[in-house]
Design a protein around this motif. Structure first.
Motif, PDB file in Angstrom:
ATOM      1  N   ARG A  20       0.840  -1.186   0.000  1.00 33.21           N
ATOM      2  CA  ARG A  20       0.000   0.000   0.000  1.00 33.21           C
ATOM      3  C   ARG A  20       0.880   1.243   0.000  1.00 33.21           C
ATOM      4  O   ARG A  20       1.858   1.312   0.765  1.00 33.21           O
ATOM      5  N   VAL A  21       0.537   2.178  -0.839  1.00 28.43           N
ATOM      6  CA  VAL A  21       1.352   3.389  -0.985  1.00 28.43           C
ATOM      7  C   VAL A  21       0.584   4.550  -0.364  1.00 28.43           C
ATOM      8  O   VAL A  21      -0.571   4.811  -0.757  1.00 28.43           O
ATOM      9  N   PRO A  22       1.162   5.248   0.590  1.00 27.67           N
ATOM     10  CA  PRO A  22       0.483   6.430   1.157  1.00 27.67           C
ATOM     11  C   PRO A  22       0.427   7.545   0.129  1.00 27.67           C
ATOM     12  O   PRO A  22       1.251   7.602  -0.795  1.00 27.67           O
ATOM     13  N   GLU A  34       8.954   4.376   3.422  1.00 24.90           N
ATOM     14  CA  GLU A  34       7.701   4.767   4.064  1.00 24.90           C
ATOM     15  C   GLU A  34       6.648   3.658   3.976  1.00 24.90           C
ATOM     16  O   GLU A  34       5.584   3.810   4.566  1.00 24.90           O
ATOM     17  N   TRP A  35       6.928   2.603   3.267  1.00 24.02           N
ATOM     18  CA  TRP A  35       5.982   1.510   3.165  1.00 24.02           C
ATOM     19  C   TRP A  35       6.263   0.489   4.271  1.00 24.02           C
ATOM     20  O   TRP A  35       7.353   0.477   4.853  1.00 24.02           O
ATOM     21  N   GLN A  36       5.332  -0.340   4.525  1.00 22.78           N
ATOM     22  CA  GLN A  36       5.537  -1.440   5.473  1.00 22.78           C
ATOM     23  C   GLN A  36       6.078  -2.644   4.694  1.00 22.78           C
ATOM     24  O   GLN A  36       5.345  -3.541   4.268  1.00 22.78           O
ATOM     25  N   LEU A  37       7.399  -2.636   4.469  1.00 23.23           N
ATOM     26  CA  LEU A  37       8.026  -3.638   3.596  1.00 23.23           C
ATOM     27  C   LEU A  37       7.973  -5.039   4.195  1.00 23.23           C
ATOM     28  O   LEU A  37       8.011  -6.025   3.455  1.00 23.23           O
ATOM     29  N   ASP A  38       7.888  -5.152   5.512  1.00 22.53           N
ATOM     30  CA  ASP A  38       7.830  -6.482   6.126  1.00 22.53           C
ATOM     31  C   ASP A  38       6.422  -7.072   6.101  1.00 22.53           C
ATOM     32  O   ASP A  38       6.227  -8.228   6.475  1.00 22.53           O
ATOM     33  N   GLN A  39       5.427  -6.260   5.674  1.00 25.31           N
ATOM     34  CA  GLN A  39       4.048  -6.739   5.625  1.00 25.31           C
ATOM     35  C   GLN A  39       3.436  -6.421   4.252  1.00 25.31           C
ATOM     36  O   GLN A  39       2.679  -5.455   4.096  1.00 25.31           O
ATOM     37  N   PRO A  40       3.791  -7.179   3.220  1.00 27.72           N
ATOM     38  CA  PRO A  40       3.204  -6.923   1.898  1.00 27.72           C
ATOM     39  C   PRO A  40       1.713  -7.246   1.889  1.00 27.72           C
ATOM     40  O   PRO A  40       1.231  -8.141   2.599  1.00 27.72           O
ATOM     41  N   SER A  41       0.971  -6.504   1.105  1.00 27.01           N
ATOM     42  CA  SER A  41      -0.476  -6.721   0.998  1.00 27.01           C
ATOM     43  C   SER A  41      -0.812  -7.937   0.135  1.00 27.01           C
ATOM     44  O   SER A  41      -1.865  -8.569   0.339  1.00 27.01           O
ATOM     45  N   VAL A 107       5.148  -1.967  -5.898  1.00 25.23           N
ATOM     46  CA  VAL A 107       5.578  -3.298  -6.338  1.00 25.23           C
ATOM     47  C   VAL A 107       7.045  -3.444  -5.989  1.00 25.23           C
ATOM     48  O   VAL A 107       7.860  -2.547  -6.287  1.00 25.23           O
ATOM     49  N   GLY A 108       7.405  -4.557  -5.348  1.00 28.84           N
ATOM     50  CA  GLY A 108       8.797  -4.812  -4.961  1.00 28.84           C
ATOM     51  C   GLY A 108       9.262  -6.183  -5.394  1.00 28.84           C
ATOM     52  O   GLY A 108       8.482  -7.153  -5.388  1.00 28.84           O
ATOM     53  N   PHE A 109      10.542  -6.282  -5.759  1.00 26.46           N
ATOM     54  CA  PHE A 109      11.152  -7.550  -6.178  1.00 26.46           C
ATOM     55  C   PHE A 109      12.154  -7.987  -5.124  1.00 26.46           C
ATOM     56  O   PHE A 109      12.852  -7.156  -4.515  1.00 26.46           O
TER      57      PHE A 109
END
Length: 266
Positions: A20-22, A34-41, A107-109
């Motif tokens: 989720r992107v603020p 700023e994203w919650q990288l440890d908790q992907p949606s 989106v992250g790889f």
């Protein structure tokens, strides 16, 4: 978009995460921190396809292939696909549903190489679109393209070095081709004309007479004939048998040994 256009697959990555992107408060760009990288949606598979000039980023389920979201991209770079400012593995894409509603997601790889392939696949597609557009314009207006002018401009001169060309032609004219022999082999020229070498007869045979052209041309000596010395009778008799009598030779050798007391016989 024509119905004859087919869909082609540009890139497939088996693992991708969605975040989720603020809302962006300023124009400074997105930051993945700023994203919650440890908790992907959501996690699944990413697939990039193209149809005509359009490219589509599709997020699908790993197992069933069900479509989760799709982001149509009509040009690049654009707000449809943006990279973040603090990492090369994360992007922000603009997804769109069938009703036309749009939203921005992250989106992250996991692998940095997958993120590089994702970016290059989109760039290559729109490079191809640009080339096709330029070729279509040139085909419609062929006269508007740049023309190649090979003519001399006013006052333009060129310089030719003919001295080297004359030297090469003179060197080529002096060389004479050798006559070709059997099988296409080149033969050497014959030696200059001269007297034949003198022949030495074997022992016991008379010497050949002097040829006519070797006689002196002086008028006072034209009647004088040269008489070659003939070998004596003893020599002729001795040379009648070239090999000689081996028995006589051995006998004479033993006689000489007996007559010479100073010699020691071995």
């Amino acid at each position: 978009m024509a119905d004859s256009e087919y869909e082609s697959v540009l890139c497939v990555k088996p693992e991708v995460h969605v975040y989720r992107v603020p809302p962006r408060a300023s124009n400074r760009g997105y930051r993945a921190a700023e994203w919650q990288l440890d908790q992907p949606s959501w996690s699944g598979r990413l697939r990039i396809t193209s149809k005509g000039k359009m490219a589509f980023i599709k997020l699908e389920d790993k197992n069933s292939g069900e479509l989760f979201a799709q982001a149509p991209v009509d040009q690049f770079p654009s707000i449809a696909v943006e990279g973040v400012t603090d990492s090369s593995r994360y992007f922000v894409i603009r997804v769109e549903d069938e009703s036309g509603r749009r939203a921005f997601i992250g989106v992250g790889f996991v692998d940095r190489g997958d993120a590089f392939d994702f970016n290059v696949a989109i760039q290559d597609h729109f490079k191809w679109v640009k080339q096709q557009s330029e070729l279509a314009k040139q085909a419609q207006n062929p006269d508007q393209g740049p023309k190649l002018d090979l003519g001399f401009k006013e006052g333009q001169t060129i310089k030719l070095n003919i001295a080297n060309m004359k030297k090469k032609e003179g060197a080529a004219g002096n060389s004479k081709p050798r006559p070709a022999g059997p099988g296409g082999l080149s033969l050497l020229p014959p030696p200059p004309a001269g007297r034949s070498p003198a022949l030495i007869p074997p022992p016991g045979e008379p010497l050949p007479s002097c040829p006519a052209d070797s006689q002196p041309t002086s008028g006072a000596s034209t009647d004088v004939s040269l008489s070659w010395p003939q070998p004596g009778g003893a020599t002729t008799a001795a040379s009648a048998d070239i090999w000689g009598d081996f028995a006589t030779a051995s006998g004479s050798a033993s006689t000489q040994n007996q007559q010479s007391p100073g010699w020691v016989q071995f």
